[in-house]
Design a protein around this motif. Structure first.
Motif, PDB file in Angstrom:
ATOM      1  N   PHE A  39      54.591 -14.794 114.807  1.00 23.66           N
ATOM      2  CA  PHE A  39      55.317 -15.746 113.954  1.00 23.66           C
ATOM      3  C   PHE A  39      54.414 -16.901 113.524  1.00 23.66           C
ATOM      4  O   PHE A  39      54.344 -17.246 112.342  1.00 23.66           O
ATOM      5  N   LEU A  40      53.724 -17.513 114.485  1.00 19.73           N
ATOM      6  CA  LEU A  40      52.902 -18.679 114.175  1.00 19.73           C
ATOM      7  C   LEU A  40      51.720 -18.317 113.276  1.00 19.73           C
ATOM      8  O   LEU A  40      51.365 -19.095 112.374  1.00 19.73           O
ATOM      9  N   LEU A  41      51.123 -17.164 113.493  1.00 17.73           N
ATOM     10  CA  LEU A  41      50.016 -16.734 112.637  1.00 17.73           C
ATOM     11  C   LEU A  41      50.497 -16.535 111.208  1.00 17.73           C
ATOM     12  O   LEU A  41      49.856 -17.004 110.250  1.00 17.73           O
TER      13      LEU A  41
ATOM     14  N   SER B 162      51.300 -19.907 109.589  1.00 21.30           N
ATOM     15  CA  SER B 162      50.113 -20.678 109.220  1.00 21.30           C
ATOM     16  C   SER B 162      49.477 -20.156 107.937  1.00 21.30           C
ATOM     17  O   SER B 162      48.868 -20.923 107.173  1.00 21.30           O
ATOM     18  N   LEU B 163      49.631 -18.859 107.678  1.00 27.24           N
ATOM     19  CA  LEU B 163      49.032 -18.252 106.489  1.00 27.24           C
ATOM     20  C   LEU B 163      49.949 -18.326 105.268  1.00 27.24           C
ATOM     21  O   LEU B 163      49.479 -18.537 104.148  1.00 27.24           O
ATOM     22  N   SER B 164      51.247 -18.148 105.500  1.00 29.04           N
ATOM     23  CA  SER B 164      52.172 -18.033 104.358  1.00 29.04           C
ATOM     24  C   SER B 164      53.010 -19.277 104.111  1.00 29.04           C
ATOM     25  O   SER B 164      53.455 -19.505 102.982  1.00 29.04           O
ATOM     26  N   ARG B 165      53.264 -20.056 105.159  1.00 27.40           N
ATOM     27  CA  ARG B 165      54.170 -21.220 105.092  1.00 27.40           C
ATOM     28  C   ARG B 165      55.595 -20.800 104.729  1.00 27.40           C
ATOM     29  O   ARG B 165      56.369 -21.606 104.224  1.00 27.40           O
ATOM     30  N   ILE B 166      55.944 -19.559 105.006  1.00 26.54           N
ATOM     31  CA  ILE B 166      57.291 -19.065 104.713  1.00 26.54           C
ATOM     32  C   ILE B 166      57.945 -18.690 106.039  1.00 26.54           C
ATOM     33  O   ILE B 166      57.544 -17.717 106.680  1.00 26.54           O
TER      34      ILE B 166
ATOM     35  N   GLN C 129      60.785 -15.339  95.240  1.00 25.57           N
ATOM     36  CA  GLN C 129      61.524 -16.583  95.060  1.00 25.57           C
ATOM     37  C   GLN C 129      61.762 -17.328  96.371  1.00 25.57           C
ATOM     38  O   GLN C 129      62.436 -18.355  96.371  1.00 25.57           O
ATOM     39  N   GLU C 130      61.226 -16.832  97.463  1.00 28.44           N
ATOM     40  CA  GLU C 130      61.452 -17.495  98.745  1.00 28.44           C
ATOM     41  C   GLU C 130      60.551 -18.717  98.862  1.00 28.44           C
ATOM     42  O   GLU C 130      59.324 -18.626  98.707  1.00 28.44           O
ATOM     43  N   PRO C 131      61.121 -19.910  99.107  1.00 29.11           N
ATOM     44  CA  PRO C 131      60.321 -21.138  99.145  1.00 29.11           C
ATOM     45  C   PRO C 131      59.450 -21.226 100.385  1.00 29.11           C
ATOM     46  O   PRO C 131      59.749 -20.610 101.413  1.00 29.11           O
ATOM     47  N   ARG C 132      58.396 -22.000 100.264  1.00 35.06           N
ATOM     48  CA  ARG C 132      57.499 -22.234 101.389  1.00 35.06           C
ATOM     49  C   ARG C 132      57.927 -23.485 102.160  1.00 35.06           C
ATOM     50  O   ARG C 132      58.601 -24.348 101.603  1.00 35.06           O
TER      51      ARG C 132
END
Length: 207
Positions: A136-138, A141-145, A197-200
């Motif tokens: 999850f954390l990785l 950190s990469l996607s901000r989603i 369309q999913e926000p970060r």
């Protein structure tokens, strides 16, 4: 194990899972009903967006804690290492997820059970729980989603449980069922992810 220990562990699992920490944070800290704000979820992500970081962290820890407490309490009640005892513990964990998603106190409108699911995993197999948290954390950190990270961590769960090697059938069943529940709760997020369309995190948009 007494005859009532198993059913009692299920009831307590549901009641622990149904503790509406996010809803209370919205009421106490911002005077709002989270079910009418943001995504409508009572989970930590919606608390973060609507109320703030501090309350969101507290809600996250409580939601994790109630999942862990549900399975550890069940393990104490059924007091055994037999396959039957393992199934009771797993069932209590699933009831904790159900309580978080469909809390009796809020008319069945709760959260998406990611943090509570993590707590259940930590209580049953801390190594698998920490590995899922790492995924999850990785991803975050990469996607901000948040939703994408939750989905990827959930999809990794059965594989991680299998890689553990010594997991009993009840734990493997928990991994598959928990994955199905969390993915089902994220079905609208999945639709937005497919559409791009999913926000970060930090966008201020609907989670």
């Amino acid at each position: 194990m007494t005859g009532l220990a198993g059913p009692l562990s299920l009831l307590l699992g549901y009641l622990l899972g149904s503790i509406p920490a996010g809803w209370l944070a919205g009421r106490w800290c911002a005077g709002v009903d989270l079910r009418d704000e943001g995504s409508g979820s009572t989970g930590a992500t919606n608390v973060l967006r609507v109320v703030g970081r501090g309350p969101a962290l507290v809600v996250f820890l409580i939601d994790v804690g109630k999942g862990t407490a549900a399975v550890r309490l069940a393990a104490l009640l059924v007091s055994g290492t037999t396959p039957a005892a393992a199934w009771w513990v797993v069932a209590a964990g699933l009831l904790a997820l159900a309580g978080h998603i469909w809390p009796v106190w809020l008319g069945g409108r709760g959260g998406k059970a990611v943090a509570t699911g993590l707590g259940v995993l930590l209580g049953i197999s801390w190594s698998v729980g920490l590995a899922c948290l790492g995924v999850f954390l990785l991803s975050l950190s990469l996607s901000r989603i948040v939703s994408l990270s939750s989905v990827l961590a959930t999809l990794s769960l059965p594989l991680l449980m299998l890689l553990k090697g010594s997991a009993p059938p009840a734990h493997l069943a928990l991994a598959v069922l928990a994955m199905a529940v969390v993915l089902w709760r994220h079905r609208s997020n999945l639709q937005r992810l497919v559409k791009g369309q999913e926000p970060r995190l930090g966008s201020g948009s609907r989670p």
